[in-house]
Design an enzyme around this catalytic site. Structure first.
Site, PDB file in Angstrom:
ATOM      1  CG  ASP A 103       5.258   2.316  14.251  1.00  0.00           C
ATOM      2  OD1 ASP A 103       5.156   2.809  15.391  1.00  0.00           O
ATOM      3  OD2 ASP A 103       6.314   1.861  13.797  1.00  0.00           O
ATOM      4  CD  GLU A 104       6.767  -1.646  11.900  1.00  0.00           C
ATOM      5  OE1 GLU A 104       7.171  -1.995  10.792  1.00  0.00           O
ATOM      6  OE2 GLU A 104       7.526  -1.243  12.802  1.00  0.00           O
TER       7      GLU A 104
HETATM    8  C1  TNX Z   1       9.229   0.593   9.795  1.00  0.00           C
HETATM    9  S1  TNX Z   1       7.836   3.064   9.620  1.00  0.00           S
HETATM   10  C2  TNX Z   1       9.124   1.130  11.061  1.00  0.00           C
HETATM   11  C3  TNX Z   1      10.323   1.265  11.895  1.00  0.00           C
HETATM   12  C4  TNX Z   1      11.555   0.731  11.224  1.00  0.00           C
HETATM   13  C5  TNX Z   1      11.532   1.103   9.776  1.00  0.00           C
HETATM   14  C6  TNX Z   1      12.768   0.732   9.031  1.00  0.00           C
HETATM   15  C7  TNX Z   1       7.429   2.757  10.973  1.00  0.00           C
HETATM   16  C8  TNX Z   1       6.418   3.642  11.470  1.00  0.00           C
HETATM   17  N1  TNX Z   1       7.999   1.707  11.569  1.00  0.00           N
HETATM   18  O1  TNX Z   1      10.127   0.654  13.135  1.00  0.00           O
HETATM   19  O2  TNX Z   1      12.653   1.266  11.854  1.00  0.00           O
HETATM   20  O3  TNX Z   1      10.421   0.511   9.166  1.00  0.00           O
HETATM   21  O4  TNX Z   1      12.760   1.235   7.739  1.00  0.00           O
END
Ligand code: TNX
Length: 529
Positions: free
Chosen positions: A332-333
């Protein structure tokens, strides 16, 4: 005279039933009646009340089949019931009436069970020990909330008469705990496992690494844990699991019929690894430890061979600790990884997971690369996520990628309930109890075939969560709703009925010492003492 007695008894039980309806906290003059057979969370697949209740007495035995696992489930049940009833409740394989746990062929599947209750006893029947275990959770909820206390309570211990036939809608009913942003000890994780088991959750996903901490010992890269386990968000001491610690978590989870799914988040969310080993960085310079809460700034160096040696070592050691089928590789991200690099990275890393005999799970961004055959994608978008992104996930689902649903604006347990919630985040919105429950996993993702949906999972990210009481306040009551979405047939879905069943859980949580959010949307009974 006899007749007279019987009439009196009948009148008595009618009275009990009558007082039971208004179980709103005013101390009843009479002992509590039996809980209606359908007042269970998650809602059972079918309930047929009728006949006399069973009463647990000092003479009750817990009779089990002559199998190690059935006996263990029997001992687990006895351990729940003994402190509050004060009864001996011997677990036996022969003779002795009362509660019976039977393994038998039948239409139960891997996790279903049947509960038959009548004057002579309660029988749980299942094809597998997991079904008996889930049946035991139902039985607990049919007894008064005080059964959960750890000191002797007055009783009586009645189980309403009738039959429950129950099997889950989905095989994946998960909870994720982020042990990276804040570290949680083995005992804290065990406490959460026990709470998850109450609602028939069967997967515990542990988010073991992120920018702020690396929490699992890897022998071939020891600094990960010793250096990068050493702090957490806010700069506290952090911590990590030794392999023995981790195995203890896996063992305990499996004794509660939960499979542990370990996650190492890659190629982003990797400052912990990058800080521990300079050679993993493209520029060869280790960044500082990170204790803030920003996301998206770190990336493994996709062009360096050592990256894949590192990933291979980590996955090999983790796979060896994992009896379960899955390894979660995050994904993710990855805002600091180019799209091209992301695809290249996933193309190299997914075969490594398969090579160690495990199935890949990734956050749904994995569908922007090429998910391996059999891989699962965990969807964490929102109602408002763009159509293009949803379609990418749906297309992967049509192509055979299984989907686990974790919509952030529904079941992220770290989202605040209201603007006043002292813990949590609100980037996905405020998520009250009704909003969390009131959606259908079966038709949530447009264009994804219902058969691609493996189930639901409630993540708990811990940027703002640092102790068990915090976990519990954010998880309860929403976790129970997630469990119901995962377990109960869609036909039982009804907020107005659910909130009444949910309200009945409040006194159980109080008896168990779980501090929950008393949402004004739920008709909780008044709190005692
Ligand atoms: C998004 S959801 C993230 C996390 C954060 C979270 C906080 C996701 C796969 N990544 O790194 O902790 O939001 O709500």
């Amino acid at each position: 005279m006899r007749q007279h007695h019987r009439t009196l008894r009948l009148l008595g039980s009618l009275l009990l039933v009558a007082t039971g309806v208004s179980a709103t906290g005013a101390a009843p003059a009479r002992p509590a009646p039996s809980t209606p057979l359908d007042r269970v969370v998650p809602a059972p697949a079918s309930v047929a009340p009728g006949g006399s209740p069973y009463r647990i007495t000092p003479d009750t035995h817990i009779r089990v089949d002559d199998s190690g696992e059935a006996r263990r489930v029997g001992e687990y049940l006895a351990a729940v019931l003994r402190p509050s009833t004060g009864y001996r409740l011997p677990v036996t394989t022969r003779g002795g009436g009362g509660i019976r746990l039977r393994l038998a062929k039948g239409p139960f599947g891997a996790e279903g069970y049947r509960l038959d209750s009548g004057r002579k006893g309660v029988t749980l029947t299942a094809a597998e020990p997991a079904g008996l275990f889930h049946g035991v959770q139902t039985l607990r909820q049919l007894l008064p909330a005080a059964v959960e206390k750890d000191s002797v309570q007055p009783g009586p211990w009645l189980v309403a008469g009738g039959t429950i036939k129950d099997t889950p809608r989905y095989g994946w009913r998960g909870a994720m705990l982020d042990v990276s942003r804040h570290f949680f000890t083995v005992d804290q994780v065990k406490r959460y496992i026990d709470q998850l088991a109450l609602y028939k959750i069967n997967k515990l996903h542990l988010h073991l690494s992120d920018d702020q901490g690396w929490r699992i010992a890897i022998d071939s890269w020891p600094r990960l844990a010793t250096y990068r386990g050493s702090t957490q968000v806010g700069g506290g001491p952090g911590g990590h699991y030794t392999k023995a610690d981790y195995q203890e978590i896996v063992r305990y989870a499996s004794s509660r019929y939960l499979e542990v799914v370990p996650e190492i988040d890659m190629p982003g969310h990797t400052n912990a690894a990058l800080a521990s080993y300079a050679e993993l960085n493209c520029d060869g310079v280790a960044p500082a430890l990170y204790t803030g809460t920003e996301v998206g700034f770190s990336s493994l160096c996709v062009g360096k061979e050592i990256t894949y040696d590192f990933v291979d070592d980590v996955i090999r050691e983790l796979a060896a600790l994992t009896p379960g089928a899955y390894l979660h590789i995050g994904g993710d991200e990855a805002h600091s990884t180019s799209h091209e690099d992301y695809v290249k990275f996933m193309d190299r890393v997914q075969p490594i997971v398969a090579g160690y005999g495990k199935t890949v799970i990734g956050w749904h961004q994995l569908t922007g690369a090429t998910p391996a055959k059999g891989a699962l994608a965990q969807y964490w978008g929102l109602d408002g996520t763009g159509a293009e992104e949803k379609e990418r996930v749906a297309a992967a689902a049509r192509g055979g990628t299984g989907i686990i649903l974790s919509p952030a604006d529904r079941i992220y347990l770290d989202m605040k309930y209201t603007a006043d919630t002292p813990l949590g985040l609100d980037w996905a919105g405020l998520v009250e109890v009704k909003r969390s429950y009131d959606w259908d996993p079966g038709d949530y993702l447009p264009g994804a075939p219902a058969s691609a949906v493996r189930g639901v999972e409630a993540p708990l990210w811990t940027e703002t969560i640092s102790k068990s009481a915090d976990i519990e306040y954010m998880a309860f009551p929403r976790l129970a709703g997630v469990a119901e979405l995962g377990w109960s047939p869609a036909a039982t879905h009804d907020w107005d009925a659910y909130k009444v069943r949910l309200a009945a859980q409040g006194p159980r949580w109080e008896a168990l010492g779980i501090g929950y959010y008393r949402s004004p949307q739920v008709p909780w009974p008044a709190q005692r003492g």
